[in-house]
Design a protein around this motif. Structure first.
Motif, PDB file in Angstrom:
ATOM      1  N   PHE A 194       7.841  64.143 -99.094  1.00 35.32           N
ATOM      2  CA  PHE A 194       6.388  64.261 -98.981  1.00 35.32           C
ATOM      3  C   PHE A 194       5.951  65.649 -98.514  1.00 35.32           C
ATOM      4  CE2 PHE A 194       6.371  59.807 -99.710  1.00 35.32           C
ATOM      5  CZ  PHE A 194       5.090  59.504-100.170  1.00 35.32           C
ATOM      6  N   MET A 195       6.821  66.333 -97.761  1.00 39.44           N
ATOM      7  CA  MET A 195       6.488  67.708 -97.365  1.00 39.44           C
ATOM      8  C   MET A 195       6.480  68.635 -98.583  1.00 39.44           C
ATOM      9  SD  MET A 195       5.700  68.051 -94.173  1.00 39.44           S
ATOM     10  CE  MET A 195       6.058  69.721 -93.660  1.00 39.44           C
TER      11      MET A 195
ATOM     12  N   VAL B  51      13.888  60.638 -92.676  1.00 42.28           N
ATOM     13  CA  VAL B  51      14.015  62.095 -92.817  1.00 42.28           C
ATOM     14  C   VAL B  51      13.874  62.489 -94.294  1.00 42.28           C
ATOM     15  CG1 VAL B  51      15.627  64.038 -92.663  1.00 42.28           C
ATOM     16  CG2 VAL B  51      15.366  62.484 -90.718  1.00 42.28           C
ATOM     17  N   VAL B  52      14.562  61.766 -95.178  1.00 44.19           N
ATOM     18  CA  VAL B  52      14.491  62.068 -96.618  1.00 44.19           C
ATOM     19  C   VAL B  52      13.067  61.841 -97.131  1.00 44.19           C
ATOM     20  CG1 VAL B  52      15.251  61.284 -98.909  1.00 44.19           C
ATOM     21  CG2 VAL B  52      16.929  61.669 -97.102  1.00 44.19           C
TER      22      VAL B  52
ATOM     23  N   ASN C 184       4.816  55.096 -96.606  1.00 44.86           N
ATOM     24  CA  ASN C 184       5.926  54.155 -96.416  1.00 44.86           C
ATOM     25  C   ASN C 184       6.202  53.310 -97.650  1.00 44.86           C
ATOM     26  OD1 ASN C 184       7.076  54.410 -93.657  1.00 44.86           O
ATOM     27  ND2 ASN C 184       4.946  54.166 -93.060  1.00 44.86           N
ATOM     28  N   VAL C 185       5.152  52.925 -98.379  1.00 39.65           N
ATOM     29  CA  VAL C 185       5.352  52.121 -99.596  1.00 39.65           C
ATOM     30  C   VAL C 185       6.060  52.951-100.667  1.00 39.65           C
ATOM     31  CG1 VAL C 185       4.198  50.964-101.519  1.00 39.65           C
ATOM     32  CG2 VAL C 185       3.449  50.513 -99.177  1.00 39.65           C
ATOM     33  N   ILE C 186       5.568  54.175-100.914  1.00 39.87           N
ATOM     34  CA  ILE C 186       6.175  55.030-101.947  1.00 39.87           C
ATOM     35  C   ILE C 186       7.599  55.423-101.554  1.00 39.87           C
ATOM     36  CG2 ILE C 186       6.038  57.283-103.103  1.00 39.87           C
ATOM     37  CD1 ILE C 186       2.986  56.986-103.076  1.00 39.87           C
ATOM     38  N   ASN C 187       7.793  55.743-100.273  1.00 37.44           N
ATOM     39  CA  ASN C 187       9.125  56.102 -99.775  1.00 37.44           C
ATOM     40  C   ASN C 187      10.115  54.962-100.017  1.00 37.44           C
ATOM     41  OD1 ASN C 187      11.100  57.645 -98.503  1.00 37.44           O
ATOM     42  ND2 ASN C 187      10.573  56.894 -96.472  1.00 37.44           N
TER      43      ASN C 187
ATOM     44  N   ASN D 254       7.129  58.909 -88.138  1.00 40.75           N
ATOM     45  CA  ASN D 254       8.077  57.985 -88.772  1.00 40.75           C
ATOM     46  C   ASN D 254       9.523  58.340 -88.432  1.00 40.75           C
ATOM     47  OD1 ASN D 254       6.733  55.946 -90.818  1.00 40.75           O
ATOM     48  ND2 ASN D 254       5.538  57.827 -90.884  1.00 40.75           N
ATOM     49  N   ILE D 255       9.808  59.632 -88.250  1.00 40.82           N
ATOM     50  CA  ILE D 255      11.160  60.038 -87.843  1.00 40.82           C
ATOM     51  C   ILE D 255      11.390  59.658 -86.376  1.00 40.82           C
ATOM     52  CG2 ILE D 255      12.740  61.990 -87.485  1.00 40.82           C
ATOM     53  CD1 ILE D 255      11.284  63.408 -89.823  1.00 40.82           C
TER      54      ILE D 255
END
Length: 533
Positions: free
Chosen positions: A251-252, A245-246, A285-288, A215-216
């Motif tokens: 998630f990490m 990035v955020v 992606n949805v939660i982000n 994604n990054i």
């Protein structure tokens, strides 16, 4: 193994682009209009980003279009951030498609697509054929890649790397980011990851950081698209990078919890390995997006501070046309319409100035700006004409009626000036691409005529703005000088051609540029004539 993998990757990338192009054609060339009209608030922007990305099967494509719209002044930064967030969700659809195992039917689907492409003349059937052909190619490419990757199961360095990625998740993020930077398609890298996980070549704990890195990495396309664009476009691309990035950092921090969640869902819904990755990708992606959506204003502020400066955006939309004034005060509405027409004229002047710079410096980077100006003029032409048509239904005084009629003529002349500028740009591009060389004397003559014509157009627009008849009279006199200049320069160039100083191709380019400048002078004179009369 490497050849098969690279061949499969090449076929996958071609297929997804081919399918996206087919979907875009089938949907009609209205994607930019959709992005422009339906992004009034961030939530709508997210929905539009999802829809457009699903249509063209490329989040990079959506973000590049969005960056272009921001650069063109058709979209504000806050709107763009919403669309970019939606594009991230939309791109997960490809992973879900890959998760559905239709590989066994890929070849007959490709055959149907080929029949539609080569045996039907209707564009709609050809577009459907292109979508089917690309859709099948996507799965065939994936099969080739999966087949190529199977020997990795017994290759010790790869086994060590996957163990390391499971033990050191940040390494997985770097691998995903770098590989997507190279391939420039997160759909491709997610597809590869799905293949690796399905072949049991990587654990879920090791696969998820790679997914975040993908994604990054996908932000590189928007960043490249923004390099030569406006400051606003650079800010939009920077937001795309920071947003992902955020999201990855968030998630990490909860990687173990998220891994357990994916495993729980996989067991609950009996998901196949490829679908597990697709589900993880979609959830990420949805939660982000949900987490960061309330902070769109904050992101806009942050990127404005990170990338400071005033942005010279070309505004496509009218500034002065207020439809409420048409009924309430037709006379004031007419004055507003005149201001919009003058603004159109200022764009035509700017286009001429940039074209003169291209002639003098051969700086092709400015071509895009001239094309944007031409698009802006065309858009203002349509909207101003519609406004004047609505205004014609109202009762106008004799003086206002004359001005109303004159503005119709002015719009047409300014739009034609823009067309001639576009013609000159095409001639300069032809000159460069075919290595046509104009003599120093020919270039000097063109510059002199260009500068004189530009001054005439400036004077014509000023006379329109101020309704100054003495200025308008000077424009008419200058136009006669432009006519004389055209005849004189043609004779001089024919002389150079006869002496062998310039080639035939150079003669055509020179004569056509001179002819376009002469026609621009005519349109400037037409504008002045309306002021005089």
């Amino acid at each position: 193994m490497i050849f098969q993998f690279l061949g499969g990757l090449g076929l996958f990338l071609f297929a997804i682009k081919f399918m996206g192009d087919g979907l875009q054609k089938a949907a009609g060339d209205r994607l930019r209009d959709i992005l422009d009209k339906f992004t009034t608030n961030p939530l709508m922007g997210v929905l539009v980003g999802i829809i457009v990305t699903v249509l063209i099967q490329s989040s990079s494509g959506t973000t590049v279009i969005t960056v272009g719209l921001v650069s063109a002044g058709l979209m504000k930064l806050r709107q763009a951030i919403g669309v970019i967030m939606g594009a991230n969700i939309g791109t997960t659809i490809t992973a879900f498609i890959i998760g559905i195992d239709v590989g066994a039917y890929a070849y007959p689907i490709m055959a149907v697509g080929a029949i539609c492409l080569f045996f039907f003349k209707k564009s709609i059937i050809q577009n459907i054929g292109q979508v089917l052909f690309g859709f099948a190619g996507l799965f065939i490419g994936l099969e080739l890649m999966s087949g190529g990757m199977k020997p990795l199961r017994d290759w010790q360095p790869f086994i060590d790397l996957t163990i390391q990625m499971s033990d050191v998740p940040i390494l997985g993020v770097l691998v995903g980011t770098i590989f997507t930077l190279i391939v420039q398609s997160s759909s491709a890298t997610v597809g590869i990851l799905q293949g690796l996980y399905a072949e049991d070549l990587i654990s879920l704990h090791g696969a998820l950081p790679v997914l975040f890195g993908d994604n990054i990495g996908t932000t590189i396309t928007a960043i490249l698209a923004a390099l030569g664009a406006s400051i606003a476009a650079k800010r939009a691309a920077a937001t795309h990078l920071l947003f992902n990035v955020v999201g990855t950092i968030i998630f990490m921090l909860i990687l173990g919890l998220f891994t357990n969640y994916v495993e729980w869902i996989a067991g609950l819904l009996n998901l196949e390995p490829k679908m597990q990755i697709a589900f993880a990708h979609g959830t990420f992606n949805v939660i982000n997006t949900l987490v960061q959506l309330p902070f769109i204003g904050v992101w806009a502020y942050v990127v404005t501070k990170l990338i400071p400066g005033e942005d010279s955006v070309i505004e496509y939309k009218p500034k002065f046309l207020d439809k409420n004034l048409i009924v309430k005060s037709p006379s004031i509405a007419l004055g507003q319409a005149k201001m919009e027409v003058v603004r159109m004229g200022e764009y035509s002047i700017l286009g001429l100035e940039e074209t003169l710079t291209i002639l003098k410096t051969a700086d092709t980077k400015l071509v895009g700006k001239v094309e944007q100006l031409e698009e802006a003029i065309n858009n203002l032409d349509r909207q101003s004409t519609e406004y004047l048509i609505e205004l014609s239904k109202q009762s106008l005084s004799n003086h206002d009626s004359q001005l109303h009629h004159a503005l119709f003529d002015n719009i047409r002349d300014i739009e034609r000036i823009g067309d001639h500028v576009e013609n000159i740009i095409e001639l300069l591009q032809y000159k460069d691409s075919n290595r046509v060389r104009l003599s120093d004397q020919a270039l000097k003559e063109l510059e002199d005529m260009f500068i004189f014509t530009l001054a005439t157009v400036k004077m014509a627009i000023e006379s329109l703005d101020k309704q100054d008849r003495s200025l308008a009279q000077q424009v008419v006199e200058k136009e006669n000088e432009i006519d004389n200049m055209e005849r004189r320069l043609r004779k001089l160039h024919i002389k150079r051609l006869n002496e062998g100083v310039c080639s035939g191709s150079a003669g055509i380019v020179f004569a056509d540029i001179v002819s376009n400048l002469e026609r621009i002078g005519d349109h400037a004179s037409n504008i002045a004539e309306t002021v005089i009369s």
